[in-house]
Write an enzyme that holds these catalytic residues in place. Structure first.
Site, PDB file in Angstrom:
ATOM      1  N   LYS A 113       0.848  -1.195   0.000  1.00 56.58           N
ATOM      2  CA  LYS A 113       0.000   0.000   0.000  1.00 56.58           C
ATOM      3  C   LYS A 113       0.879   1.240   0.000  1.00 56.58           C
ATOM      4  O   LYS A 113       1.770   1.382   0.850  1.00 56.58           O
ATOM      5  CB  LYS A 113      -0.899   0.019   1.236  1.00 56.58           C
ATOM      6  CG  LYS A 113      -2.079  -0.931   1.171  1.00 56.58           C
ATOM      7  CD  LYS A 113      -2.985  -0.772   2.384  1.00 56.58           C
ATOM      8  CE  LYS A 113      -3.727   0.539   2.361  1.00 56.58           C
ATOM      9  NZ  LYS A 113      -4.667   0.686   3.503  1.00 56.58           N
ATOM     10  N   ILE A 114       0.615   2.111  -0.954  1.00 53.76           N
ATOM     11  CA  ILE A 114       1.426   3.312  -1.120  1.00 53.76           C
ATOM     12  C   ILE A 114       0.507   4.521  -1.259  1.00 53.76           C
ATOM     13  O   ILE A 114      -0.380   4.532  -2.121  1.00 53.76           O
ATOM     14  CB  ILE A 114       2.324   3.203  -2.365  1.00 53.76           C
ATOM     15  CG1 ILE A 114       3.250   1.980  -2.246  1.00 53.76           C
ATOM     16  CG2 ILE A 114       3.127   4.480  -2.570  1.00 53.76           C
ATOM     17  CD1 ILE A 114       4.090   1.735  -3.488  1.00 53.76           C
TER      18      ILE A 114
END
Length: 225
Positions: A87-88
């Site tokens: 997750k970014i």
């Protein structure tokens, strides 16, 4: 249509994954904070043992610059497993990290999405999932349903493989609205689903069925007939 748990609580994940047909688990630093100072990698390995490899696991990086995000993403993949979706946050630096990690074969979940342009660019960067924040968008007077609908239209028109992973909900009505707008997936706290089944009308229907059965057969279940 897919449901994921937005939780890092092992007991909740164990309990509710036996009830609800979830397809994965998501987390972020704010969710982890609720669990205290956990042994980070061991904790997520334990979550993986609970949900299995067939379900998706999404773990968020904490770096602010692209190079740090890339290093953190590689470390997560090395210390948990290669199937984790990294997750970014969808910032300029985040887009940089997405592009690099995607070329290395990593699964990417683009998060903290509030605007259409964020989602469009994350799709172009190769994100497997884009996570628009439904309730937070509404709190900012942003039409969350319209934004999701635009994402769905662009995915269909451009043939993108990206899935819309709607997030940030305060009630089930928002979850339903996200699906109606075109989200393929939604991540929410297990408690929200649990509360949705606490509706008095559901309980009354079950009680009525029980009373009607007992009026004919007494206090005997089907296996005893």
């Amino acid at each position: 249509m897919e449901f994921l748990f937005d939780s890092a609580n092992l007991e909740d994940i164990k309990k509710y994954s036996g009830i609800f047909p979830i397809t994965g688990v998501t987390s972020n630093p704010s969710i982890i904070k609720k669990e205290g100072k956990i042994e980070f990698f061991r904790h997520f390995c334990d979550i993986r043992k609970v949900i299995g490899m067939e379900r998706s696991l999404h773990i968020q990086v904490t770096g602010r610059d692209g190079d740090t995000m890339i290093r953190e993403g590689r470390t997560i993949l090395d210390k948990v497993d290669k199937n984790v979706f990294i997750k970014i946050p969808t910032t300029e630096e985040g887009l940089k990290a997405m592009r690099v990690l995607k070329t290395e074969g990593a699964g990417i979940t683009a998060t903290a999405i509030y605007s259409k342009i964020q989602g469009y660019l994350a799709m172009e960067a190769g994100a497997d999932f884009i996570a628009p924040y439904f309730n937070r968008m509404e709190n900012l007077d942003i039409d969350a349903a319209d934004t999701i609908a635009c994402f769905a239209d662009q995915i269909a028109a451009g043939g993108y493989k990206t899935k819309i992973l709607a997030a940030s909900f305060k009630n089930i009505a928002q979850v339903n609205a996200a699906f109606a707008a075109g989200a393929q997936t939604a991540t929410l706290q297990p408690e929200l689903l649990h509360e949705a089944f606490g509706m008095a009308a559901i309980g009354k229907a079950v009680d009525d069925f029980g009373k009607d059965w007992e009026s004919i057969f007494g206090d005997v279940d089907i296996t005893k007939l």
